[in-house]
Design a protein around this motif. Structure first.
Motif, short mmCIF file in Angstrom:
data_model
loop_
_atom_site.label_atom_id
_atom_site.label_comp_id
_atom_site.label_asym_id
_atom_site.label_seq_id
_atom_site.Cartn_x
_atom_site.Cartn_y
_atom_site.Cartn_z
N ALA A 186 0.83 -1.20 0.00
CA ALA A 186 0.00 0.00 0.00
C ALA A 186 0.87 1.26 0.00
N GLY A 187 1.94 1.23 0.78
CA GLY A 187 2.83 2.38 0.83
C GLY A 187 3.51 2.64 -0.49
N LEU A 188 3.94 1.60 -1.17
CA LEU A 188 4.57 1.75 -2.48
C LEU A 188 3.56 2.22 -3.52
N ALA A 189 2.31 1.77 -3.39
CA ALA A 189 1.26 2.24 -4.30
C ALA A 189 1.02 3.74 -4.12
N LEU A 190 1.01 4.19 -2.88
CA LEU A 190 0.87 5.63 -2.62
C LEU A 190 2.05 6.41 -3.19
N PHE A 191 3.23 5.86 -3.03
CA PHE A 191 4.43 6.50 -3.57
C PHE A 191 4.33 6.61 -5.09
N LEU B 188 0.76 21.40 -7.56
CA LEU B 188 0.45 19.99 -7.77
C LEU B 188 1.67 19.10 -7.56
N VAL B 189 2.84 19.62 -7.89
CA VAL B 189 4.06 18.86 -7.60
C VAL B 189 4.19 18.66 -6.09
N THR B 190 3.90 19.70 -5.33
CA THR B 190 3.97 19.60 -3.87
C THR B 190 2.97 18.57 -3.36
N LEU B 191 1.77 18.55 -3.95
CA LEU B 191 0.77 17.55 -3.57
C LEU B 191 1.30 16.15 -3.87
N GLY B 192 1.94 15.99 -5.03
CA GLY B 192 2.53 14.70 -5.36
C GLY B 192 3.58 14.27 -4.37
N ARG B 193 4.38 15.22 -3.93
CA ARG B 193 5.42 14.92 -2.94
C ARG B 193 4.80 14.53 -1.60
N VAL B 194 3.69 15.16 -1.24
CA VAL B 194 2.99 14.81 0.00
C VAL B 194 2.50 13.36 -0.09
N LEU B 195 1.95 12.98 -1.25
CA LEU B 195 1.49 11.61 -1.43
C LEU B 195 2.65 10.63 -1.43
N GLN B 196 3.78 11.02 -2.03
CA GLN B 196 4.96 10.16 -1.99
C GLN B 196 5.35 9.87 -0.55
N GLY B 197 5.37 10.91 0.26
CA GLY B 197 5.76 10.74 1.66
C GLY B 197 4.77 9.93 2.46
N ALA B 198 3.50 9.91 2.01
CA ALA B 198 2.49 9.15 2.75
C ALA B 198 2.75 7.65 2.71
N GLY B 199 3.54 7.20 1.75
CA GLY B 199 3.92 5.79 1.73
C GLY B 199 5.08 5.53 2.67
N ALA B 200 4.85 5.78 3.94
CA ALA B 200 5.92 5.72 4.96
C ALA B 200 6.10 4.28 5.44
N ILE B 201 6.89 3.51 4.73
CA ILE B 201 6.98 2.07 5.01
C ILE B 201 8.31 1.66 5.65
N CYS C 179 6.64 0.77 -8.82
CA CYS C 179 5.93 -0.41 -9.34
C CYS C 179 6.83 -1.64 -9.34
N CYS C 180 8.10 -1.45 -9.72
CA CYS C 180 9.04 -2.57 -9.68
C CYS C 180 9.23 -3.07 -8.24
N ALA C 181 9.29 -2.13 -7.30
CA ALA C 181 9.44 -2.51 -5.89
C ALA C 181 8.21 -3.29 -5.42
#
Length: 454
Positions: A81-86, A101-114, A174-176
């Protein structure tokens, strides 16, 4: 990886691959965003800093909760799930035409805190005595991913633009996910939670522990400085007539040189028992680097300053988590490391905000002056840090029925030679020990535990 069994080797390599691929995607933005972000709608130095550091905020907030969740629903689902969010955050940023929107993308990337789930999985499938080796392999992969990002980021951005960097990170995620789904070994058991994950009942105590707070503040300031530097560094290199396509040629020898200088520092610090002296020296290198950039303009002074900075940074990045692990009370290493990791990512967020705000209002020299002052404050605080002797941490199963039995066993274990700390957790039926390996006799402790449960 001597003495690791086949399962431990496989877990170490697969988890290091997952961890490093994710960190590579995060790090690759550092050397390029200040240059290519100028093409986005809404560009400003402040928003550049926010976009660079935004992932750190959600990482800091979600690191501990997702670790707890992995203990309830399983490590693998949380990692997927974390990698999917990333991956989702990377796609949002890749399609963005504005810095918002780039900042929003970065926030979503960080939400995958695994990170917590990955380290807990590593603990689940490794034996107690081999666990530090596996953790070291995963930790080393982070340093390698940072070095690779400094080279790949500029090359990829020149070839495919800023969106290409984000598309590449989405592919990595996706590879991860495929690696986690098909290559990650099945967990054969679950490690004692207290040593791998933060426990709610332990967080308050960790936030009152003076030495641990010093280390948490230290890693926060370290990553604040790193992120703030990269808000301005790519543009600064371009001002010195170094084209963006050549930035990797600047970063690569710089990072290699810093590793060459850092390794002797690590060896001498450990062998000569001079860890505190070298710890303070590393912070002094950071301060010196900031002062040189602030006071002496020019390409070569910048190069020397960054060599000093990355030497100190690499030393501290390796030393700080090791010190947290040694200082953390027995049975509370998971909580200590959870707060440490959150502090690390929160520092990245603050560095982006600080770097963007000061750069926008006062210019780059003021930013490096502020960072130098921050480093001096850290140096003063760190001078009071007490470096403990090296210890071994053990987790032994117990069979106890009452608090009275636990208290008596703790008292019996405390008097054994080499025992420094004892923590008994009835709910887990585990005994956590911090011991001096030169004096401690494991068989003797096991005999005491067996007698207590008889």
């Amino acid at each position: 990886m001597h003495q690791l069994n086949s399962l431990e080797k496989r877990a170490a390599l697969v988890l290091a691959l997952v961890f490093s691929s994710r960190m590579l995607g995060l790090f690759m933005l550092l050397p390029v965003f200040a240059l290519y972000g100028t093409e986005l709608n809404g560009f400003s130095p402040l928003w550049i800093g926010l976009a660079i550091g935004a992932y750190g905020l959600t990482q800091a907030i979600l690191q501990i909760p997702l670790g707890w969740l992995s203990d309830r629903i399983g490590r693998r689902p949380v990692m997927l799930a974390g990698l999917a969010l990333f991956a989702l955050g990377s796609v949002v940023a890749a399609l963005a035409d504005s810095v918002y929107l780039v900042t929003l993308g970065r926030v979503l990337q960080g939400a995958g805190a695994i990170a917590g789930a990955i380290l807990a999985f590593a603990a689940d499938v490794t034996r107690e005595e081999q666990r530090p080796k596996v953790m070291a392999i995963i930790g080393a992969s982070i340093g390698l991913s940072f070095a690779a990002a400094m080279v790949l980021g500029p090359l990829l951005a020149k070839w495919a633009g800023l969106s290409g960097v984000f598309w590449f990170t989405a592919v990595l995620a996706c590879c991860a996910m495929l690696v986690v789904a098909f290559l990650l070994p099945q967990s054969v058991h679950k490690a004692p939670m207290a040593e791998t994950l933060a426990l709610p009942q332990s967080l308050g105590a960790m936030l009152k522990h003076r030495q641990l707070l010093q280390l948490d503040a230290g890693v926060l300031l370290l990553h604040l400085m790193l992120t703030a530097i990269f808000v301005v560094l790519p543009s600064l290199l371009q001002q010195y007539a170094l084209a963006s396509t050549q930035h990797w040629q600047f970063y690569l020898p710089l990072l290699l040189g810093s590793f060459v200088l850092m390794i002797p520092m690590m060896i001498i610090a450990m062998r000569k028992a001079q860890e505190k002296g070298f710890f303070l020296l590393a912070i002094a290198l950071l301060v010196s680097a900031m002062l040189v950039i602030c006071v002496v303009p020019g390409f070569w002074p910048l190069t020397v300053a960054l060599l000093l900075f990355f030497t100190g940074f690499n030393f501290l990045e390796a030393s700080l988590p090791a010190l947290v692990s040694r200082i953390a009370p027995a049975g509370q290493r998971g909580s200590a490391m959870g707060i440490y990791s959150s502090s690390q990512f929160f520092g990245a967020f603050l560095g982006g905000v600080l770097g963007g705000a000061v750069l926008q209002q006062f210019g780059y020299q003021a930013l490096f002056a502020v960072l130098a002052v921050i480093g001096l404050i850290w140096l003063a605080v760190a001078s009071t840090l007490i470096i403990p002797l090296r210890v071994q941490r053990l987790s032994l199963a117990v069979s106890l029925q009452s608090t009275q039995q636990a208290e008596q066993l703790a008292a019996d274990l405390t008097v054994l030679a080499g025992v420094q700390e004892v923590t008994l957790v009835l709910a887990e039926q585990r005994c956590y020990l911090k011991v001096s390996s030169a004096q401690f006799d494991t068989a003797q402790a096991q005999a005491v535990i067996a007698a207590a449960g008889a």
